[in-house]
Design a protein around this motif. Structure first.
Motif, short mmCIF file in Angstrom:
data_model
loop_
_atom_site.label_atom_id
_atom_site.label_comp_id
_atom_site.label_asym_id
_atom_site.label_seq_id
_atom_site.Cartn_x
_atom_site.Cartn_y
_atom_site.Cartn_z
N LEU A 261 0.83 -1.21 0.00
CA LEU A 261 0.00 0.00 0.00
C LEU A 261 0.86 1.26 0.00
O LEU A 261 0.50 2.27 -0.60
CB LEU A 261 -0.94 -0.02 1.20
N ARG A 262 2.00 1.20 0.68
CA ARG A 262 2.93 2.34 0.66
C ARG A 262 3.41 2.60 -0.77
O ARG A 262 3.38 3.75 -1.25
CB ARG A 262 4.12 2.06 1.57
N ASP A 263 3.83 1.55 -1.47
CA ASP A 263 4.30 1.71 -2.84
C ASP A 263 3.18 2.20 -3.75
O ASP A 263 3.40 3.06 -4.62
CB ASP A 263 4.86 0.39 -3.37
N PHE A 264 1.99 1.64 -3.55
CA PHE A 264 0.84 2.04 -4.36
C PHE A 264 0.50 3.51 -4.12
O PHE A 264 0.24 4.27 -5.06
CB PHE A 264 -0.36 1.16 -4.02
N ARG A 265 0.51 3.91 -2.87
CA ARG A 265 0.16 5.29 -2.52
C ARG A 265 1.15 6.29 -3.11
O ARG A 265 0.77 7.39 -3.51
CB ARG A 265 0.10 5.41 -1.00
N ARG A 266 2.41 5.91 -3.15
CA ARG A 266 3.42 6.80 -3.75
C ARG A 266 3.15 7.03 -5.23
O ARG A 266 3.36 8.12 -5.75
CB ARG A 266 4.81 6.20 -3.55
N GLN A 267 2.70 5.98 -5.90
CA GLN A 267 2.44 6.11 -7.34
C GLN A 267 1.09 6.74 -7.64
O GLN A 267 0.95 7.45 -8.64
CB GLN A 267 2.50 4.72 -8.00
N TYR A 268 0.11 6.49 -6.77
CA TYR A 268 -1.26 6.93 -7.05
C TYR A 268 -1.83 7.66 -5.82
O TYR A 268 -2.72 7.14 -5.14
CB TYR A 268 -2.13 5.75 -7.44
N PRO A 269 -1.35 8.84 -5.54
CA PRO A 269 -1.75 9.55 -4.30
C PRO A 269 -3.20 10.01 -4.29
O PRO A 269 -3.71 10.37 -3.22
CB PRO A 269 -0.80 10.76 -4.27
N GLN A 270 -3.88 10.00 -5.43
CA GLN A 270 -5.26 10.46 -5.47
C GLN A 270 -6.27 9.36 -5.14
O GLN A 270 -7.47 9.62 -5.07
CB GLN A 270 -5.59 11.07 -6.83
N VAL A 271 -5.80 8.14 -4.96
CA VAL A 271 -6.70 7.04 -4.64
C VAL A 271 -6.90 6.97 -3.13
O VAL A 271 -5.95 6.97 -2.36
CB VAL A 271 -6.13 5.70 -5.15
N ARG A 272 -8.15 6.91 -2.73
CA ARG A 272 -8.48 6.72 -1.31
C ARG A 272 -8.58 5.22 -1.03
O ARG A 272 -9.19 4.49 -1.80
CB ARG A 272 -9.79 7.41 -0.96
N ILE A 273 -8.00 4.79 0.07
CA ILE A 273 -7.86 3.37 0.36
C ILE A 273 -8.62 3.02 1.64
O ILE A 273 -8.52 3.72 2.64
CB ILE A 273 -6.38 2.99 0.52
N SER A 274 -9.37 1.92 1.58
CA SER A 274 -10.02 1.40 2.78
C SER A 274 -9.59 -0.05 2.97
O SER A 274 -9.42 -0.79 2.01
CB SER A 274 -11.55 1.49 2.67
#
Length: 296
Positions: free
Chosen positions: A110-123
């Motif tokens: 999730l850290r790697d994903f968030r770095r690439q796609y910061p506009q996605v909200r994650i639950s």
């Protein structure tokens, strides 16, 4: 009927308060109340019962709420699909996982994903494997990580096998078995057990192993959370069996290899009908092959 009105209804239903719903939606309460009243007039039914002490859904409101959520989700997915056509990934990513997932470092992913796609909200939702499969089938979750006995496969979803693992015995540090290099199911069957609820996938793998060996055992404590199992094991209330790859995370207990241990398979699953851009991007970050993943 407007999407904003639906957002207001969902917010009131989830907070049980017009005041808190207005704060969540960043709007003054009078405007929120006015829009919900307009919607009620259009529908010809009251959606909420209002008293000085509480707000709750009427039967009409309870019927309206799931459809409102579906409409909002569809609108958000539509916006995400349009954004994806110009190379932008946004929207929401709903991930489910069992507490003992070990084949993937989910926080790291999730850290790697968030770095690439910061506009996605994650639950994130933690639950039992069977429940996670159902939620993926229903579209409530985009991706889920789960574990099943070797005799089962996820049904109605696309699945990719991540790893196979054997269970180990988990005992108190002063338990007679704590100093053993290995133990068998027949010896374990004489102990009192702490385990997951009967019927769950996490419980089934152990139940099947003891049954196949012609053994029965005493499960005196049923716990819904794997981490709490060890809190009962540590003071000696019973022993447990947990995946060996998960065992290094445990504290205050001792693990013992089981010679004829049951096994489990960890899977990542997603919808076999459609993937949101965020879900597709997350699976790509995990380097999961999706084009030829078998449907179960």
């Amino acid at each position: 009927m407007e999407l904003q009105q639906m957002r207001y209804v969902v917010a009131v239903a989830e907070t049980n308060s017009f005041t808190r719903a207005a704060e969540r939606c960043l709007v003054v309460q009078s405007a929120l109340s006015h829009q919900i009243a307009r919607l009620e007039n259009e529908l010809g039914a009251r959606l909420f019962e209002r008293t000085s002490r509480r707000v709750r859904l009427t039967p009409a409101g309870a019927a309206f709420l799931p459809a409102a959520r579906q409409c909002l989700d569809a609108a958000e997915r539509a916006a995400a699909e349009v954004a994806a056509t110009v190379g932008e990934v946004r929207g929401r990513l709903a991930v489910g996982l069992i507490p003992t997932v070990a084949a993937v470092d989910v926080p790291g992913a999730l850290r790697d994903f968030r770095r690439q796609y910061p506009q996605v909200r994650i639950s994130l939702r933690v639950g039992a494997s069977d429940d996670l499969i159902e939620q993926v089938r229903e579209g409530a979750l985009d991706v889920a990580f789960l574990g099943l006995p070797t005799t089962a496969r996820p049904q109605g979803v696309a699945a990719h096998e991540l790893a196979r693992d054997r269970l180990v015995a988990v005992v108190a540090p002063d338990h007679p078995l704590a100093g053993q290099a290995s133990v068998g199911l027949r010896r374990l069957a004489t102990e009192v057990f702490v385990d997951l609820p009967a019927g769950t996938a996490g419980r089934l793998q152990s139940d099947q192993a003891f049954s196949a060996a012609g053994l029965s055992r005493d499960v005196a404590f049923e716990v819904t959370a794997a981490d709490y199992m060890t809190r009962l094991v540590a003071p000696g209330l019973g022993i447990a069996m947990l995946p060996s790859a998960y065992a290094p995370q445990l504290t205050g207990v001792t693990t013992v290899e089981v010679a004829d241990a049951p096994a489990r398979v960890e899977y990542v699953i997603w919808s076999r009908h459609s993937r949101t851009p965020a879900a597709a991007a997350f699976l790509a970050v995990l380097d999961i092959p999706t084009g030829d993943a078998p449907d179960a």
